[in-house]
Scaffold this motif. Structure first.
Motif, PDB file in Angstrom:
ATOM      1  N   GLY A 107      -9.666 -15.337   3.016  1.00 38.73           N
ATOM      2  CA  GLY A 107      -9.495 -13.928   3.371  1.00 38.73           C
ATOM      3  C   GLY A 107      -9.239 -13.802   4.860  1.00 38.73           C
ATOM      4  N   ARG A 108      -8.966 -12.574   5.273  1.00 42.34           N
ATOM      5  CA  ARG A 108      -8.696 -12.388   6.706  1.00 42.34           C
ATOM      6  C   ARG A 108      -8.961 -10.955   7.119  1.00 42.34           C
ATOM      7  NH1 ARG A 108      -5.190  -8.136   6.370  1.00 42.34           N
ATOM      8  NH2 ARG A 108      -3.109  -8.603   5.680  1.00 42.34           N
ATOM      9  N   PHE A 109      -9.189 -10.797   8.409  1.00 42.58           N
ATOM     10  CA  PHE A 109      -9.203  -9.470   9.025  1.00 42.58           C
ATOM     11  C   PHE A 109      -8.097  -9.525  10.069  1.00 42.58           C
ATOM     12  CE2 PHE A 109     -11.161  -6.618  12.385  1.00 42.58           C
ATOM     13  CZ  PHE A 109     -10.830  -5.447  11.736  1.00 42.58           C
ATOM     14  N   ALA A 110      -7.243  -8.503  10.066  1.00 44.23           N
ATOM     15  CA  ALA A 110      -6.038  -8.574  10.891  1.00 44.23           C
ATOM     16  C   ALA A 110      -5.908  -7.332  11.776  1.00 44.23           C
ATOM     17  CB  ALA A 110      -4.823  -8.734   9.980  1.00 44.23           C
ATOM     18  N   PRO A 111      -6.764  -7.192  12.775  1.00 39.71           N
ATOM     19  CA  PRO A 111      -6.720  -5.978  13.591  1.00 39.71           C
ATOM     20  C   PRO A 111      -5.544  -5.950  14.569  1.00 39.71           C
ATOM     21  CG  PRO A 111      -8.318  -7.517  14.490  1.00 39.71           C
ATOM     22  CD  PRO A 111      -7.812  -8.130  13.212  1.00 39.71           C
ATOM     23  N   SER A 112      -5.033  -4.761  14.809  1.00 38.79           N
ATOM     24  CA  SER A 112      -4.061  -4.567  15.887  1.00 38.79           C
ATOM     25  C   SER A 112      -4.872  -4.218  17.130  1.00 38.79           C
ATOM     26  CB  SER A 112      -3.115  -3.406  15.557  1.00 38.79           C
ATOM     27  OG  SER A 112      -2.480  -3.654  14.322  1.00 38.79           O
ATOM     28  N   PRO A 113      -4.645  -4.927  18.233  1.00 42.50           N
ATOM     29  CA  PRO A 113      -5.487  -4.677  19.416  1.00 42.50           C
ATOM     30  C   PRO A 113      -5.029  -3.448  20.201  1.00 42.50           C
ATOM     31  CG  PRO A 113      -3.991  -6.478  19.844  1.00 42.50           C
ATOM     32  CD  PRO A 113      -3.714  -6.045  18.437  1.00 42.50           C
ATOM     33  N   ILE A 129      -4.978 -11.654  15.197  1.00 45.28           N
ATOM     34  CA  ILE A 129      -4.733 -10.525  16.096  1.00 45.28           C
ATOM     35  C   ILE A 129      -3.273 -10.086  15.928  1.00 45.28           C
ATOM     36  CG2 ILE A 129      -4.711  -9.755  18.509  1.00 45.28           C
ATOM     37  CD1 ILE A 129      -7.541 -10.355  17.530  1.00 45.28           C
ATOM     38  N   GLU A 130      -3.091  -8.886  15.426  1.00 49.50           N
ATOM     39  CA  GLU A 130      -1.736  -8.407  15.120  1.00 49.50           C
ATOM     40  C   GLU A 130      -1.177  -7.640  16.312  1.00 49.50           C
ATOM     41  OE1 GLU A 130      -1.450  -6.867  11.055  1.00 49.50           O
ATOM     42  OE2 GLU A 130      -1.255  -8.992  10.548  1.00 49.50           O
ATOM     43  N   ASP A 131      -0.767  -8.427  17.308  1.00 49.54           N
ATOM     44  CA  ASP A 131      -0.251  -7.832  18.548  1.00 49.54           C
ATOM     45  C   ASP A 131       1.274  -7.899  18.597  1.00 49.54           C
ATOM     46  OD1 ASP A 131      -0.155 -10.560  18.727  1.00 49.54           O
ATOM     47  OD2 ASP A 131      -0.838 -10.679  20.799  1.00 49.54           O
ATOM     48  N   ALA A 158       8.911  -6.232  12.763  1.00 50.78           N
ATOM     49  CA  ALA A 158       8.107  -5.155  12.174  1.00 50.78           C
ATOM     50  C   ALA A 158       6.849  -5.738  11.530  1.00 50.78           C
ATOM     51  CB  ALA A 158       8.933  -4.410  11.129  1.00 50.78           C
ATOM     52  N   TYR A 159       5.818  -4.918  11.495  1.00 50.57           N
ATOM     53  CA  TYR A 159       4.546  -5.286  10.861  1.00 50.57           C
ATOM     54  C   TYR A 159       4.767  -5.866   9.468  1.00 50.57           C
ATOM     55  CZ  TYR A 159       0.637  -4.098   7.732  1.00 50.57           C
ATOM     56  OH  TYR A 159      -0.310  -4.123   6.741  1.00 50.57           O
ATOM     57  N   GLN A 160       5.621  -5.220   8.640  1.00 47.44           N
ATOM     58  CA  GLN A 160       5.786  -5.646   7.245  1.00 47.44           C
ATOM     59  C   GLN A 160       6.197  -7.108   7.145  1.00 47.44           C
ATOM     60  OE1 GLN A 160       4.715  -3.534   5.183  1.00 47.44           O
ATOM     61  NE2 GLN A 160       5.043  -1.536   6.112  1.00 47.44           N
ATOM     62  N   ALA A 194       5.966  -9.500   9.649  1.00 42.84           N
ATOM     63  CA  ALA A 194       5.003 -10.389  10.295  1.00 42.84           C
ATOM     64  C   ALA A 194       3.790 -10.624   9.385  1.00 42.84           C
ATOM     65  CB  ALA A 194       4.579  -9.799  11.642  1.00 42.84           C
ATOM     66  N   VAL A 195       3.312  -9.558   8.759  1.00 42.28           N
ATOM     67  CA  VAL A 195       2.091  -9.677   7.949  1.00 42.28           C
ATOM     68  C   VAL A 195       2.325 -10.573   6.722  1.00 42.28           C
ATOM     69  CG1 VAL A 195       2.297  -7.666   6.419  1.00 42.28           C
ATOM     70  CG2 VAL A 195       0.075  -8.280   7.293  1.00 42.28           C
ATOM     71  N   VAL A 196       3.499 -10.427   6.122  1.00 42.28           N
ATOM     72  CA  VAL A 196       3.818 -11.226   4.931  1.00 42.28           C
ATOM     73  C   VAL A 196       3.976 -12.705   5.302  1.00 42.28           C
ATOM     74  CG1 VAL A 196       5.720 -11.660   3.293  1.00 42.28           C
ATOM     75  CG2 VAL A 196       4.762  -9.360   3.526  1.00 42.28           C
ATOM     76  N   VAL A 198      -8.312  -7.885   1.893  1.00 37.31           N
ATOM     77  CA  VAL A 198      -9.260  -6.770   1.799  1.00 37.31           C
ATOM     78  C   VAL A 198      -9.079  -5.970   3.073  1.00 37.31           C
ATOM     79  CG1 VAL A 198     -11.702  -6.143   1.655  1.00 37.31           C
ATOM     80  CG2 VAL A 198     -10.867  -8.161   0.429  1.00 37.31           C
ATOM     81  N   ARG A 199      -8.641  -4.716   2.937  1.00 34.06           N
ATOM     82  CA  ARG A 199      -8.330  -3.919   4.123  1.00 34.06           C
ATOM     83  C   ARG A 199      -8.475  -2.443   3.775  1.00 34.06           C
ATOM     84  NH1 ARG A 199      -1.755  -5.154   4.076  1.00 34.06           N
ATOM     85  NH2 ARG A 199      -1.372  -4.170   2.054  1.00 34.06           N
ATOM     86  N   GLY A 200      -8.346  -1.579   4.774  1.00 32.26           N
ATOM     87  CA  GLY A 200      -8.563  -0.150   4.579  1.00 32.26           C
ATOM     88  C   GLY A 200      -7.504   0.482   3.676  1.00 32.26           C
ATOM     89  N   ASP A 244      -5.924   3.098   3.962  1.00 34.83           N
ATOM     90  CA  ASP A 244      -4.762   3.672   4.656  1.00 34.83           C
ATOM     91  C   ASP A 244      -3.584   2.713   4.632  1.00 34.83           C
ATOM     92  OD1 ASP A 244      -6.540   2.127   6.275  1.00 34.83           O
ATOM     93  OD2 ASP A 244      -5.370   2.663   8.040  1.00 34.83           O
ATOM     94  N   LEU A 245      -3.836   1.431   4.367  1.00 28.15           N
ATOM     95  CA  LEU A 245      -2.753   0.450   4.361  1.00 28.15           C
ATOM     96  C   LEU A 245      -2.199   0.213   2.960  1.00 28.15           C
ATOM     97  CD1 LEU A 245      -4.401  -1.939   6.951  1.00 28.15           C
ATOM     98  CD2 LEU A 245      -2.216  -0.768   7.278  1.00 28.15           C
ATOM     99  N   ALA A 246      -2.823   0.852   1.944  1.00 28.44           N
ATOM    100  CA  ALA A 246      -2.421   0.591   0.552  1.00 28.44           C
ATOM    101  C   ALA A 246      -0.936   0.882   0.342  1.00 28.44           C
ATOM    102  CB  ALA A 246      -3.264   1.424  -0.407  1.00 28.44           C
TER     103      ALA A 246
HETATM  104  N1  GLU Z   1      -2.876  -4.816  11.777  1.00 25.77           N
HETATM  105  C1  GLU Z   1      -3.034  -3.783  10.815  1.00 25.77           C
HETATM  106  C2  GLU Z   1      -3.901  -2.669  11.371  1.00 25.77           C
HETATM  107  O1  GLU Z   1      -4.756  -2.929  12.216  1.00 25.77           O
HETATM  108  C3  GLU Z   1      -3.691  -4.247   9.549  1.00 25.77           C
HETATM  109  C4  GLU Z   1      -2.864  -5.186   8.781  1.00 25.77           C
HETATM  110  C5  GLU Z   1      -3.403  -5.588   7.435  1.00 25.77           C
HETATM  111  O2  GLU Z   1      -4.616  -5.695   7.243  1.00 25.77           O
HETATM  112  O3  GLU Z   1      -2.559  -5.850   6.577  1.00 25.77           O
HETATM  113  O4  GLU Z   1      -3.740  -1.542  10.951  1.00 25.77           O
END
Ligand code: GLU
Length: 311
Positions: free
Chosen positions: A7-13, A43-45, A197-199, A201-203, A215-217, A219-221
């Motif tokens: 799993g991962r947590f991927a915050p944007s700083p 870190i999603e910078d 773009a985020y889409q 990079a994340v993939v 597993v994420r918030g 709002d990202l669904a």
């Molecule tokens: N970096 C994204 C954010 O902080 C989250 C990306 C993800 O969990 O897919 O909103």
């Protein structure tokens, strides 16, 4: 047997963690621990103009204060540009990505001409103007051609579904679907300012890091269908998704850095974790951080069994 769970947590700083982002971080950590899996931090910078200096270190410190320590050194997306370029080149070579010359106002004008509603959550639905070429204009961005990509798991489009419709089972939200072409249109992979773009990079990163569970918030669904389409296009396995409930601000809107959510004070980690727990259906009574995390993991594991109550 070692668990195949990653799993991962991927915050944007873009700022420090707030109450809402701690919920997502905690849920992803708990799910990994409950499955005896690995938990990574990325870190999603990639969107550099939105990042704040030192935001990454602040987030890592906040996570550490709460006992949420990654199993490997974190990675920074800003250092992984060649991977995103390679994926874009691959899609382009196979006719699944194309250059786009449209400015925002041109897209708006075209949508008006076609009599379509302007936007969805403030985003313009791309009308496909450059699908057939740039009409002599310079390329600004690169877009993904939304269409079904047959895979062994999804061999044929089912009758009645449009080709770009994606279906997936969210472990919290249940069965979900989105027709990406209708809802979003051909979406951006590389922006006019050259940033990926985020889409995309994340993939690319979720696959490169072997992420099995996201597993994420909640709002990202809405991004999930786009990401699954991209995974199929790139021949990648789709992870399982679980979108957690959101923390709402006083105005009833999602708490976010954008609406001024306060930075989380993790000098008292139990206080911060106790505030996050009820959002995930957890009720923990512990006086030490390690006890808190052990109890929370046991409760989470119960919620996630097939007969568990769910979140
Ligand atoms: N970096 C994204 C954010 O902080 C989250 C990306 C993800 O969990 O897919 O909103």
């Amino acid at each position: 047997m070692p668990s195949s769970y990653t799993g991962r947590f991927a915050p944007s700083p873009t700022g420090p963690l707030h109450a809402g982002s701690l919920v997502a971080a905690l849920a992803s950590w708990l799910d990994a621990r409950a499955h005896q899996g690995r938990w990574l931090v990325r870190i999603e910078d990639v969107d550099t103009p939105r990042c704040v200096p030192g935001g990454d270190q602040l987030i890592l410190q906040q996570l550490m204060n709460c006992g949420l320590t990654p199993d490997e050194s974190p990675v920074w997306q800003s250092q992984r540009t060649p991977l995103y370029q390679a994926a874009l080149d691959d899609l382009t070579a196979r006719g699944l990505a194309y250059p786009c010359a449209c400015t925002r106002s041109q897209i708006q004008a075209e949508l008006e001409r076609q009599g379509h509603a302007h936007n969805r959550n403030g985003e313009l639905i791309y009308p496909g103007t450059c699908r057939n070429g740039l009409r002599g204009q310079p390329a600004r961005a690169w877009r993904f051609l939304t269409q079904v990509i047959p895979t062994t798991a999804h061999p044929e489009p089912v009758e009645g579904r449009t080709e770009s419709t994606v279906h997936w089972d969210d472990l919290h939200l249940g069965p979900q679907s989105q027709d990406v072409e209708k809802a979003v249109g051909d979406f951006v992979l590389q922006r006019a300012d050259g940033l990926f773009a985020y889409q995309l990079a994340v993939v690319v990163d979720d696959a490169a890091q072997g992420i099995s569970h996201i597993v994420r918030g909640q709002d990202l669904a809405d991004n999930t269908a786009r990401q699954i389409l991209l995974q199929r296009a790139l021949g990648l396995t789709s992870p399982q998704y679980l979108h957690t409930p959101l923390v709402l601000g006083e105005n009833g809107e999602k708490l976010s850095k954008q609406n001024g959510a306060q930075a989380l004070d993790t000098r008292d980690p139990l206080h911060a974790l106790n505030a996050a727990a009820p959002v995930l259906g957890l009720r923990v009574h512990a006086t030490s951080l390690s006890d808190w995390l052990v109890q929370a993991t046991a409760q989470w594991a119960k919620l996630r069994t097939p007969h568990g109550a769910g979140l």
